[in-house]
Design an enzyme around this catalytic site. Structure first.
Site, mmCIF file in Angstrom:
data_model
loop_
_atom_site.group_PDB
_atom_site.id
_atom_site.type_symbol
_atom_site.label_atom_id
_atom_site.label_comp_id
_atom_site.label_asym_id
_atom_site.label_seq_id
_atom_site.Cartn_x
_atom_site.Cartn_y
_atom_site.Cartn_z
ATOM 1 N N LYS A 163 0.841 -1.201 0.000
ATOM 2 C CA LYS A 163 0.000 0.000 0.000
ATOM 3 C C LYS A 163 0.874 1.248 0.000
ATOM 4 C CE LYS A 163 -3.864 -1.880 2.742
ATOM 5 N NZ LYS A 163 -4.940 -1.669 1.771
ATOM 6 N N ASP A 211 -7.360 -3.400 10.728
ATOM 7 C CA ASP A 211 -7.924 -4.323 9.741
ATOM 8 C C ASP A 211 -8.385 -5.637 10.391
ATOM 9 O OD1 ASP A 211 -8.699 -4.635 7.102
ATOM 10 O OD2 ASP A 211 -6.805 -5.542 6.467
ATOM 11 N N ARG A 239 -10.380 -11.605 1.883
ATOM 12 C CA ARG A 239 -11.260 -12.641 1.316
ATOM 13 C C ARG A 239 -10.604 -14.010 1.335
ATOM 14 N NH1 ARG A 239 -11.558 -9.168 -4.106
ATOM 15 N NH2 ARG A 239 -11.150 -7.604 -2.518
HETATM 16 N N1 BES Z 1 -8.104 -3.831 4.446
HETATM 17 C C1 BES Z 1 -8.284 -3.364 3.122
HETATM 18 C C2 BES Z 1 -9.574 -2.572 2.923
HETATM 19 C C3 BES Z 1 -9.689 -1.297 3.716
HETATM 20 C C4 BES Z 1 -9.343 -0.096 3.163
HETATM 21 C C5 BES Z 1 -10.194 -1.305 4.994
HETATM 22 C C6 BES Z 1 -9.461 1.068 3.882
HETATM 23 C C7 BES Z 1 -10.330 -0.138 5.734
HETATM 24 C C8 BES Z 1 -9.960 1.050 5.177
HETATM 25 C C9 BES Z 1 -8.311 -4.554 2.158
HETATM 26 O O1 BES Z 1 -7.540 -5.637 2.536
HETATM 27 C C10 BES Z 1 -7.798 -4.075 0.850
HETATM 28 O O2 BES Z 1 -6.648 -3.728 0.793
HETATM 29 N N2 BES Z 1 -8.646 -4.077 -0.169
HETATM 30 C C11 BES Z 1 -8.261 -3.653 -1.469
HETATM 31 C C12 BES Z 1 -8.726 -4.681 -2.452
HETATM 32 C C13 BES Z 1 -8.194 -4.487 -3.837
HETATM 33 C C14 BES Z 1 -6.709 -4.756 -3.875
HETATM 34 C C15 BES Z 1 -8.919 -5.422 -4.774
HETATM 35 C C16 BES Z 1 -8.944 -2.321 -1.739
HETATM 36 O O3 BES Z 1 -10.092 -2.135 -1.328
HETATM 37 O O4 BES Z 1 -8.306 -1.457 -2.334
HETATM 38 ZN ZN ZN Z 2 -7.181 -5.873 4.536
HETATM 39 MN MN MN Z 3 -5.529 -5.466 1.896
#
Ligand code: BES
Ligand code: ZN
Ligand code: MN
Length: 498
Positions: free
Chosen positions: A276, A287, A350
């Site tokens: 990230k 998370d 997931r």
């Molecule tokens: N934990 C994150 C989602 C998240 C983002 C939770 C902001 C709380 C605040 C999740 O694991 C994630 O990174 N999701 C990605 C998925 C993508 C790579 C398909 C996302 O939502 O960008």
């Molecule tokens: Zn996550």
């Molecule tokens: Mn993630």
């Protein structure tokens, strides 16, 4: 946890000192016990109300300092609006409003649980106390400079003045369990990720044993044996081993299948190899808010001895980049036997849930499963921070959750599942892939989960928007509201206890 806080119950008589909080309706009428306690000072309220354009609207406040004829040195008058319109949730809110008016340095607060017409009932008082307790919560464990001795957080004694203090106290002993559960969830979310890694989370969940919850911890060899390779793949780049924790509360009929709650517990989500950006990455300590909610819920159900068989299962991992970390392109085999191609290692939640949902479903054959997960940024784009996204394969469960959301203020909004989204996670090389492209990100994530729940009634709550950076309300002033504990406790109480 707000440790320097005491809540007690006493009779409806005027305090000798400190802050006095009373309630009025939208005609500025007071309860008769309140009038008796205030004596001539009651007239001051009318004058102060005029001076401040205070009309007794629900949640509005007028304050009187050093009111003549009263021993209390501050009188706080809170509007309750139309008494006939008050719902249980309003009492929780009023408790929060009352606590919000306690000035720094106050040592004693007396809150008059009285309304025009009649004193508050024990149930209303318990809701009021819940609001008081939740509003007072702060997370300051890592502040080494303790606040001054005369600061509010240092020590405040709150007494609720009630028509029947003993009955109120007795009911609060049970109702307070819900507050404990919310606070457990908030604390877990706030803990930093160097402290709260999977094994430490598991250890803390173990504390539920003293309430009669059976807690079983699966370590990596146990998970490997079960074939939970999707979950293990997420954790393989971390120095901290992964865990699954199974919490069981059996307060219902012997042999009756349980209801099940499943939580995403990514103790820190760096994104892994698909790392990230730096900005805001510290929030990814939260998370594991789904797992925190499930743990807090089990705490609440056990604490109030809920008449239900319930199981809570949380998948605990840390998602890190490393020489051993999972790569984009990897293919993992889930416990259910299906294979998943990893496209983006940041779509890790997931993968964890795929194995935990399958495990929960096959081991416990539950009446339903509800999972909670900070799963996608996409749900925040769709719904913002006020509603959690609800993906559900059962209309009755959907309406029960929607109702419980309205009643508690922890609201859910139904989002679509279906073959159109399922199609988007077809993979060239495996049974499915872990991302679904740019569009409908929350729905393609849910579509993957749907492949692991069989025919069991199931709801997936995407709480990425609601669980972290929570909006500041009358009953929450911290970063995490402990979202979902009150929602699910209500769902259980309304529909699954007999
Ligand atoms: N934990 C994150 C989602 C998240 C983002 C939770 C902001 C709380 C605040 C999740 O694991 C994630 O990174 N999701 C990605 C998925 C993508 C790579 C398909 C996302 O939502 O960008
Ligand atoms: Zn996550
Ligand atoms: Mn993630």
């Amino acid at each position: 946890m707000a440790d320097a806080f005491q809540l007690g119950f006493g009779p409806l008589s005027a305090p000798k000192t400190g802050v006095l909080v009373v309630f009025c309706d939208d005609h500025l009428a007071l309860g008769s016990a309140t009038k008796r306690a205030l004596g001539r000072a009651a007239d001051l309220i009318e004058q102060a109300a005029k001076a401040d354009w205070f009309k007794g609207k629900n949640g509005a406040v007028v304050e009187l300092l050093a009111p003549q004829g009263l021993a209390a040195n501050r009188l706080v008058v809170i509007g309750a609006g139309k008494i006939g319109d008050l719902k249980p949730q309003d009492f929780v809110k009023l408790g929060g409003v009352a606590m919000g008016k306690v000035p720094a340095g106050a040592e004693r607060v007396t809150i008059f649980a009285d309304l025009p017409g009649r004193p508050m009932t024990d149930v209303q008082i318990a809701d009021l106390a819940l609001g008081i307790r939740l509003r007072n919560y702060t997370f300051e464990r890592y502040k080494t400079k303790k606040k001054d001795a005369d600061d509010k957080a240092a020590m405040v004694r709150v007494e609720i003045a009630a028509a029947d203090p003993r009955a109120a106290q007795t009911l609060w002993r049970r109702r307070g369990a819900l507050a404990d559960g919310v606070i457990v969830a908030r604390d877990l979310v706030h803990e930093p990720p160097n402290v709260l890694f999977p094994a430490e989370f598991a250890r803390r969940a173990g504390a539920l044993r003293k309430l009669g919850v059976s807690v079983q911890v699966l370590d990596e060899p146990a998970m490997r044996k079960l074939g939970m390779n999707a979950l293990l793949g997420v954790g393989q780049g971390s120095d901290h081993d992964s865990r699954v924790v199974v919490m069981r509360w059996n307060g219902g009929k012997r042999g009756e299948p349980p209801i099940a709650f499943v939580g995403k517990g990514v103790c820190f989500d760096s994104g892994g190899i698909s790392i990230k950006p730096a900005a805001g990455m510290e929030d990814m300590k939260g998370d594991m808010a789904g797992a925190a909610c499930v743990t807090g819920l089990m705490r609440a159900l056990a604490g109030r001895k809920a008449k239900v068989n319930a199981v809570g299962v949380v998948g605990l991992v840390e998602n890190m980049p490393d020489g051993k970390a999972q790569r984009p392109g990897d293919i993992v085999k889930t416990m259910a036997g299906h294979t998943i191609e990893i496209i983006n290692t940041d779509a890790e939640g997931r993968l964890v849930l795929a194995d935990v949902l399958h495990y929960t479903n096959t081991r416990f054959k539950p009446r339903f499963m509800i999972d909670l997960a900070t799963l996608t940024g996409a749900i925040m784009v769709a719904l913002g921070q006020e509603y959690a996204g609800m993906f559900v394969n059962d209309d009755a469960l959907a309406s029960h959750l929607t109702e419980a959301g309205q009643a508690t203020g922890e609201k859910v909004w139904r989002m679509p599942l279906g073959p159109e989204y399922d199609k988007l996670i077809e993979s060239r090389f495996a049974d499915m892939k872990n991302t679904g492209g740019r569009h409908g990100g929350a729905s393609t994530a849910a579509a993957l989960l749907a492949r692991f729940v069989g025919n069991t009634p199931w709801a997936h709550l995407d709480i990425a928007g609601t669980a972290l950076g929570s909006s500041q309300t009358d009953i929450n002033r911290s970063w995490s509201s402990g979202w979902g504990v009150r929602l699910l406790d209500r769902l259980v109480a309304e529909h699954y206890e007999k």
